[in-house]
Design a protein around this motif. Structure first.
Motif, PDB file in Angstrom:
ATOM      1  N   SER A   1      -4.031   1.252 -10.085  1.00 17.45           N
ATOM      2  CA  SER A   1      -2.594   1.136  -9.508  1.00 17.45           C
ATOM      3  C   SER A   1      -2.601   1.926  -8.303  1.00 17.45           C
ATOM      4  O   SER A   1      -1.626   1.629  -7.161  1.00 17.45           O
ATOM      5  CB  SER A   1      -1.790   1.531 -10.781  1.00 17.45           C
ATOM      6  OG  SER A   1      -1.648   0.728 -11.496  1.00 17.45           O
TER       7      SER A   1
ATOM      8  N   TYR B   1      -4.754   2.704  -5.842  1.00 18.28           N
ATOM      9  CA  TYR B   1      -5.414   2.118  -4.950  1.00 18.28           C
ATOM     10  C   TYR B   1      -4.476   1.149  -4.246  1.00 18.28           C
ATOM     11  O   TYR B   1      -4.414   0.855  -3.124  1.00 18.28           O
ATOM     12  CB  TYR B   1      -6.710   1.371  -5.577  1.00 18.28           C
ATOM     13  CG  TYR B   1      -7.525   0.723  -4.360  1.00 18.28           C
ATOM     14  CD1 TYR B   1      -8.306   1.389  -3.531  1.00 18.28           C
ATOM     15  CD2 TYR B   1      -7.263  -0.706  -4.193  1.00 18.28           C
ATOM     16  CE1 TYR B   1      -9.020   0.660  -2.492  1.00 18.28           C
ATOM     17  CE2 TYR B   1      -7.919  -1.430  -2.994  1.00 18.28           C
ATOM     18  CZ  TYR B   1      -8.636  -0.563  -2.149  1.00 18.28           C
ATOM     19  OH  TYR B   1      -9.425  -1.491  -1.335  1.00 18.28           O
ATOM     20  N   GLU B   2      -3.701   0.222  -5.288  1.00 16.59           N
ATOM     21  CA  GLU B   2      -3.114  -0.860  -4.891  1.00 16.59           C
ATOM     22  C   GLU B   2      -1.798  -0.503  -4.008  1.00 16.59           C
ATOM     23  O   GLU B   2      -1.542  -1.016  -3.055  1.00 16.59           O
ATOM     24  CB  GLU B   2      -2.719  -1.825  -6.072  1.00 16.59           C
ATOM     25  CG  GLU B   2      -3.658  -2.411  -6.586  1.00 16.59           C
ATOM     26  CD  GLU B   2      -3.291  -3.297  -8.133  1.00 16.59           C
ATOM     27  OE1 GLU B   2      -2.345  -2.928  -8.822  1.00 16.59           O
ATOM     28  OE2 GLU B   2      -3.802  -4.353  -8.050  1.00 16.59           O
TER      29      GLU B   2
ATOM     30  N   ARG C   1      -3.105   0.784  -0.577  1.00 18.47           N
ATOM     31  CA  ARG C   1      -3.727  -0.348   0.251  1.00 18.47           C
ATOM     32  C   ARG C   1      -2.704  -1.121   0.900  1.00 18.47           C
ATOM     33  O   ARG C   1      -2.666  -1.678   2.024  1.00 18.47           O
ATOM     34  CB  ARG C   1      -4.817  -1.175  -0.436  1.00 18.47           C
ATOM     35  CG  ARG C   1      -5.338  -1.860   0.429  1.00 18.47           C
ATOM     36  CD  ARG C   1      -6.780  -2.403  -0.307  1.00 18.47           C
ATOM     37  NE  ARG C   1      -7.205  -3.522   0.145  1.00 18.47           N
ATOM     38  CZ  ARG C   1      -8.114  -3.657   1.202  1.00 18.47           C
ATOM     39  NH1 ARG C   1      -8.391  -2.479   1.721  1.00 18.47           N
ATOM     40  NH2 ARG C   1      -8.408  -4.618   1.684  1.00 18.47           N
ATOM     41  N   ARG C   2      -1.434  -1.102   0.103  1.00 24.08           N
ATOM     42  CA  ARG C   2      -0.479  -2.230   0.670  1.00 24.08           C
ATOM     43  C   ARG C   2       0.253  -1.669   1.831  1.00 24.08           C
ATOM     44  O   ARG C   2       0.312  -2.396   2.692  1.00 24.08           O
ATOM     45  CB  ARG C   2       0.775  -1.947  -0.561  1.00 24.08           C
ATOM     46  CG  ARG C   2       1.701  -2.928  -0.295  1.00 24.08           C
ATOM     47  CD  ARG C   2       2.667  -3.247  -1.521  1.00 24.08           C
ATOM     48  NE  ARG C   2       2.199  -3.256  -2.780  1.00 24.08           N
ATOM     49  CZ  ARG C   2       1.964  -4.228  -3.169  1.00 24.08           C
ATOM     50  NH1 ARG C   2       2.528  -5.643  -2.540  1.00 24.08           N
ATOM     51  NH2 ARG C   2       1.539  -4.867  -4.513  1.00 24.08           N
TER      52      ARG C   2
ATOM     53  N   ILE D   1      -1.604  -0.084   4.327  1.00 26.62           N
ATOM     54  CA  ILE D   1      -2.637  -0.495   5.421  1.00 26.62           C
ATOM     55  C   ILE D   1      -2.894  -1.835   5.814  1.00 26.62           C
ATOM     56  O   ILE D   1      -3.089  -2.088   6.802  1.00 26.62           O
ATOM     57  CB  ILE D   1      -3.749   0.502   5.494  1.00 26.62           C
ATOM     58  CG1 ILE D   1      -4.278   0.425   3.976  1.00 26.62           C
ATOM     59  CG2 ILE D   1      -3.697   1.914   5.757  1.00 26.62           C
ATOM     60  CD1 ILE D   1      -5.814   0.958   4.021  1.00 26.62           C
TER      61      ILE D   1
ATOM     62  N   LEU E   1      -1.848  -7.421   1.683  1.00 22.19           N
ATOM     63  CA  LEU E   1      -2.853  -8.150   0.652  1.00 22.19           C
ATOM     64  C   LEU E   1      -2.407  -9.440   0.599  1.00 22.19           C
ATOM     65  O   LEU E   1      -3.299 -10.347   0.355  1.00 22.19           O
ATOM     66  CB  LEU E   1      -3.212  -7.511  -0.527  1.00 22.19           C
ATOM     67  CG  LEU E   1      -4.274  -6.523  -0.505  1.00 22.19           C
ATOM     68  CD1 LEU E   1      -4.107  -5.751  -1.863  1.00 22.19           C
ATOM     69  CD2 LEU E   1      -5.592  -6.764  -0.143  1.00 22.19           C
ATOM     70  N   VAL E   2      -1.338  -9.685   0.250  1.00 21.16           N
ATOM     71  CA  VAL E   2      -0.733 -11.046  -0.324  1.00 21.16           C
ATOM     72  C   VAL E   2      -0.163 -11.660   0.829  1.00 21.16           C
ATOM     73  O   VAL E   2       0.908 -11.218   1.546  1.00 21.16           O
ATOM     74  CB  VAL E   2       0.407 -10.837  -1.311  1.00 21.16           C
ATOM     75  CG1 VAL E   2       0.601 -12.052  -2.070  1.00 21.16           C
ATOM     76  CG2 VAL E   2       0.031  -9.648  -2.353  1.00 21.16           C
ATOM     77  N   HIS E   3      -0.570 -12.795   1.188  1.00 21.72           N
ATOM     78  CA  HIS E   3      -0.240 -13.805   2.240  1.00 21.72           C
ATOM     79  C   HIS E   3       0.579 -15.000   1.794  1.00 21.72           C
ATOM     80  O   HIS E   3       0.043 -15.467   1.016  1.00 21.72           O
ATOM     81  CB  HIS E   3      -1.273 -14.136   3.159  1.00 21.72           C
ATOM     82  CG  HIS E   3      -2.202 -12.858   3.736  1.00 21.72           C
ATOM     83  ND1 HIS E   3      -1.524 -12.113   4.482  1.00 21.72           N
ATOM     84  CD2 HIS E   3      -3.565 -12.398   3.386  1.00 21.72           C
ATOM     85  CE1 HIS E   3      -2.458 -11.124   4.727  1.00 21.72           C
ATOM     86  NE2 HIS E   3      -3.516 -11.195   4.183  1.00 21.72           N
TER      87      HIS E   3
END
Lengths: 204, 479
Positions: free
Chosen positions: A188, A190-191, A194-195, A197, A200-202
């Motif tokens: 969690s 990490y998610e 990362r969001r 930088i 993730l979701v396109h």
């Protein structure tokens, strides 16, 4: 998954290099939606003649190898597809251990996920095992994963190495997913991190 | 900071957990699924009461089983069941699916890139060994088994042992008529089918930099055929231009931002690889395989080798078995080998550029009598584009069958099967025994070589044909 600690079994030789997953389980048998029942199709095109009867020239069909649970083979075993149906078929047929000088990566991984132990041995040792298997009907080996030793009943033995992590998983018959879920907090975090930088979701 | 390889950079960005003496827990950015290797994974989730952690990072399509003449005519009940199971699973777990009704349907490794799902720097997995294809974009992409599919569905992560790294530098002058397929087949013929085992391979050098995205995908696609876990090519302007405007790619400012990030994805000048190889393609000929693995191949001007000429006894035996299966005699000229079937398609060579290459050769000619020839576009989008360019007419007028999108004759899990004993010039990736059908004899070639074989009824050297030739720089066509 069944733990594998120590296994004693009859050895069957398959004297071929680069045995690919299309030979282990031909694609026409990939259409099941279960994990079971693939053993009957193992090595199908080699094992059976066109009329569906067993091919007497195929090693595994020789009566002396009936009931074998250790497969002895040559380098790059399991190359080709990622199909896990290949280890499923080997396991369902009765193989618990596969010995070869080298394995293809994905197949090697898939074995551990299903309680099959792939053992990598030096080419010369594999050659010696081929000779011993052919010379002695009913040749059996004991594969001890805990001690990482393979031995026969005539006093021959050799050691082998296995990745410590995989060895432990196999010795305990552990399920990967359950283990990963213990790291939920890290996943969690990490998610979240990362969001920021990288999107993730396109969405189209 | 120590110099890093492209692989190091992607790997390190995705490590969630790293502890001594165990594999790393790696985060997966994109999980592609298809009907054949997913049903048991979903079943596992249901049995254990687990959910799909990030359905929006998962994308499904149907390809392996799809009949390419009429996708809705599936005669095989079990194929139907597999596709229905995928539909049911995607619905239950809320996963986007490009099914047979969708304009986005196609071979999983063709649609990922063309939809812009495949992006530089991502980690991408799929229950299919040719997932290595996506490495062409500078994504770390590899095939996984069904247990791992279940693991990714449940956790969006995978335990992975850090692989070794290899760089292959492609140098030399690319000759006329030499396709990406020839380059990768030539590499595998030279180094063998297990040369890459345990490695992630970066393809680099001037030859690679000049390749189009389609060509890069062909190269990366076949990484697994020499055992590599994954293939990688650093993203550059060619990559960015390809991605711009793709449906799932970032848009506007977000795209420009992404490009800035992607430009960091290259191997630093002094980075060290576990293995480094230089492959000079200057003398490479169009390749044709003669045996039963992708490494058993030679140049088109060559002959079928004599098994006795191989070094080890084990190799001699393998070559003997291969020739027996292939029905070939040592010393036979490659150009004397007749073909019964020609298959242009598969995740290796079914993209628009592949079809253009083949159409160049076919234009105004006829398929030789007795040859059955198929062109199977990799996706509905490729098919549509080809039809827009009139390529379908060129093929149909020549006597090719023009099919719908799917894996087709590459692995014959669908009605497209090569009959026993028949010989097929195929643009696919595997010439294993029985791959295209029980007893089928496969010769792997480029799209241009396959097209030429269809016209002549046997293998011919495309370089000798009177077709529009490549410019000497190998990158574009002269009229």
């Amino acid at each position: 998954m069944e733990p594998l600690i120590r296994h004693k079994g009859l050895v069957a030789p398959l004297d071929k290099v680069n045995v690919d997953t299309d030979q282990i389980i031909p694609k026409q048998f990939l259409k099941r939606i279960e994990r079971t029942g693939f053993g009957q199709f193992l090595f199908y095109d080699w094992r059976y003649l066109d009329d569906g009867s067993p091919n007497p020239d195929f090693t595994l069909n020789e009566p002396r190898y009936k009931g074998a649970s250790i497969l002895l083979t040559r380098h790059n075993f399991g190359c080709g597809s990622s199909r896990e149906h290949a280890p499923w078929a080997l396991l369902d047929y009765g193989f618990k251990v596969i010995i070869a000088p080298s394995f293809a990566d994905i197949f090697y991984n898939n074995c551990f996920k299903n309680g099959i132990l792939p053992v990598t041995l030096d080419e010369n040792i594999v050659e010696e095992l081929f000779q011993r298997t052919l010379a002695n009907e009913g040749y059996t080996l004991t594969v001890d994963l805990e001690q990482q030793v393979i031995s026969d009943e005539q006093g021959w033995s050799t050691t082998f190495t296995t990745d410590p992590f995989r060895r432990e998983m196999l010795l305990k018959g552990l399920d990967d997913i359950g283990r990963t879920e213990l790291y939920e907090d890290q996943i969690s975090a990490y998610e979240q991190n990362r969001r920021k930088i990288y999107q993730l979701v396109h969405k189209p | 900071m120590a110099p890093k390889t492209l692989f190091d950079k992607i790997w390190e960005q995705h490590v969630v957990v790293e502890e001594a003496n165990q594999p790393s827990l790696l985060y997966i950015d994109l999980h592609l699924i298809h009907e054949v290797t997913s049903p048991q994974a979903f079943e596992g989730l249901r049995l254990s009461g687990r959910k799909v952690r990030r359905p929006e990072l998962t994308f499904a399509t149907m390809d392996h089983n799809v009949p390419t003449d009429d996708p809705f005519s599936t005669r095989d009940e079990i194929s139907v069941k597999q596709m229905e199971t995928l539909t049911k699973n995607c619905k239950e777990f809320n996963i986007p699916l490009a099914d047979l009704h969708s304009d986005q349907q196609g071979i999983v490794h063709v649609i990922g890139p063309e939809l812009g799902l495949t992006l530089p720097g991502k980690t991408i997995v799929c229950g299919d060994s040719h997932t290595s294809t996506h490495g062409a974009f500078g994504a770390l992409a590899f095939g996984i088994g069904t247990s791992e599919v279940e693991h990714v569905l449940a956790t969006q992560c995978l335990w992975q042992k850090r692989p070794k790294t290899m760089r292959i530098n492609f140098v030399g002058k690319r000759g006329l008529g030499i396709m990406a397929k020839d380059i990768i087949l030539g590499l595998i013929a030279k180094y063998g089918v297990d040369f890459g085992t345990g490695y992630v391979v970066e393809y680099a050098g001037p030859v690679i930099e000049e390749l189009s995205m389609e060509e890069r995908m062909t190269i990366c696609n076949m990484s697994i055929e020499f055992g590599a876990r994954a293939g990688l090519i650093a993203p550059d302007e060619t990559t960015f231009n390809y991605l711009k405007g793709r449906p799932y790619a970032p848009k506007g400012e977000a795209f420009d931002e992404a490009v800035k990030e992607w430009k960091q994805l290259c191997t630093d000048p002094d980075a060290v690889f576990d293995k480094e190889v230089t492959f000079d393609i200057s003398d490479l000929e169009p390749q044709v395989t003669w045996g039963t693995n992708p490494g058993m191949g030679t140049g088109v001007t060559g002959v079928v080798p004599d098994p006795n000429d191989f070094e080890s006894e084990v190799e001699q035996k393998a070559a003997r078995q291969a020739l027996e299966y292939m029905g070939l005699e040592p010393g036979t000229k490659i150009t004397d080998i007749p073909v019964d079937y020609v298959f242009i398609g598969s995740c290796t060579n079914s993209r628009i550029e592949d079809l253009r290459e083949a159409a160049q050769v076919v234009k105004g000619k006829k398929v030789a009598p007795g040859v059955t020839a198929l062109v199977v576009p990799g996706s509905k989008a490729v098919k549509k584009q080809a039809e827009k360019e009139g390529l379908d007419k060129i093929f149909i007028e020549a006597g090719f069958e023009w099919r719908g999108a799917g894996c087709s004759m590459c692995l014959s899990m669908n009605p497209d099967v090569v009959p026993p004993g028949k010989r097929c010039a195929s643009t696919s990736n595997r010439n294993f025994e029985g791959r295209q059908g029980k007893g089928a004899r496969t010769h792997l070639v480029s799209p241009a070589m396959a097209a030429a074989a269809a016209i002549h009824g046997h293998f011919v050297d495309v370089r000798q044909l009177d077709v529009r030739r490549r410019d000497t720089d190998g990158t574009s066509y002269s009229a």
